[in-house]
Design an enzyme around this catalytic site. Sequence first.
Site, PDB file in Angstrom:
ATOM      1  N   ASP A   9    -124.007 -32.341  37.064  1.00  0.00           N
ATOM      2  CA  ASP A   9    -123.676 -33.512  37.887  1.00  0.00           C
ATOM      3  C   ASP A   9    -124.930 -34.261  38.292  1.00  0.00           C
ATOM      4  OD1 ASP A   9    -121.259 -31.582  38.201  1.00  0.00           O
ATOM      5  OD2 ASP A   9    -120.585 -33.608  38.699  1.00  0.00           O
TER       6      ASP A   9
HETATM    7  O1  MRU Z   1    -115.680 -31.458  40.495  1.00  0.00           O
HETATM    8  P1  MRU Z   1    -115.702 -31.906  39.052  1.00  0.00           P
HETATM    9  O2  MRU Z   1    -114.529 -31.442  38.277  1.00  0.00           O
HETATM   10  O3  MRU Z   1    -115.945 -33.389  38.935  1.00  0.00           O
HETATM   11  O4  MRU Z   1    -116.981 -31.168  38.454  1.00  0.00           O
HETATM   12  C1  MRU Z   1    -117.310 -31.397  37.111  1.00  0.00           C
HETATM   13  C2  MRU Z   1    -118.522 -30.664  36.683  1.00  0.00           C
HETATM   14  O5  MRU Z   1    -119.155 -29.955  37.435  1.00  0.00           O
HETATM   15  C3  MRU Z   1    -118.997 -30.920  35.280  1.00  0.00           C
HETATM   16  O6  MRU Z   1    -119.622 -29.777  34.761  1.00  0.00           O
HETATM   17  C4  MRU Z   1    -120.002 -32.080  35.275  1.00  0.00           C
HETATM   18  O7  MRU Z   1    -119.519 -33.167  35.980  1.00  0.00           O
HETATM   19  C5  MRU Z   1    -120.344 -32.500  33.894  1.00  0.00           C
HETATM   20  S1  MRU Z   1    -118.975 -33.247  33.053  1.00  0.00           S
HETATM   21  C6  MRU Z   1    -119.534 -33.723  31.515  1.00  0.00           C
END
Ligand code: MRU
Length: 348
Positions: free
Chosen positions: A245
């Site tokens: 993220d």
């Molecule tokens: O809370 P989320 O479902 O948005 O978290 C998503 C993740 O942690 C993913 O690993 C990250 O955003 C990368 S997506 C290509």
Amino acid sequence: MMLEAIQWRERKLRILDQLLLPLNKEYIDVTCVNEGWKVINKMQVRGAPAIAIVGCLSLAAELSKGTYTSGPEVAGVVAEKLRHLVTARPTAVNMETARKELTAFTQSLEREGKGAEEIVEAVIGWCEDLLEEDVRTNRKIGSLGSAAVLSRLSGGAKARVLTHCNTGSLATAGYGTALGVVRALQEAGRLERVYCTETRPYNQGARLTAYELVCEGLPGTLICDSAAAALMREKGVDAVLVGADRVAANWDTANKIGTYQLAVVAKHHGVPFFVCAPTTSIDKTLGGGADIPIEERPERELTDVAGTRVAAVGIACWNPAFDITPAELITGGVITEAQVVVPASAKA
Ligand code: MRU
């Protein structure tokens, strides 16, 4: 058949409601920035790249039906709406990266004296490019990442990999980042098996990654989060592949809660740990992971499963959505569309 999480057709935006998957496949309309903010905040769309793309396209949808009289007016609206979109979810940096770039682009057009209509058209085009560019970026990550994984295997051996959360077509414009590497391994005929964690508390692994694997006929096995260490010891894993993220300047990485413990367990078992992310997920303004804001989600996402309470009433909860994996544990490297970088601290 590639899943399409984000549909943009004739300047209309629809997203696949990820809260209903895998049991129901329903698209919902997103007609303006306020609706974009809500679907991101409620996690009807999630995943760092998809958050930025849907945020920007919600702006494009709103602009395309608005009436504006001057360039400065459009530039002001764009800057304000983008600032609002960034507040929907704080940890993923991609929306903030898009905000900075699109605001600068719009302001440069305004300085050149362009009129309202011309700026609106240029902004919509910019947002459409973001959608198209993401798939190209993911394919490059897939190609570099699969080569990096295979370089650690002897002969023509097939890879057994473990992934966490959902980083696939549902989290991006298509193909995926860490799941893009898995797809590239499959396309090369070198994927033995991909293990996906269920990813409590929101079950992105069980609901979304497992769904993608089943839809595309990839050899997948679901494990509960607490089975990762046993998996490495009992069955063997050649690589752990996760998304990001936000990656800080020193390569410390924020990703879905549970990523850090997977990295610790991988280190113990000598399994290379890879972070797969576009360069838009790298935040060079932050020195290290301690500076990354970590979103905390509502208690009921932890206490309830599919709307039914499973936790004892009265228990206190702590529900961070993400954790920080220190660079020294990213032993395989950070794979972007441009390169694979092994942090210096992970080589020691
Ligand atoms: O809370 P989320 O479902 O948005 O978290 C998503 C993740 O942690 C993913 O690993 C990250 O955003 C990368 S997506 C290509």
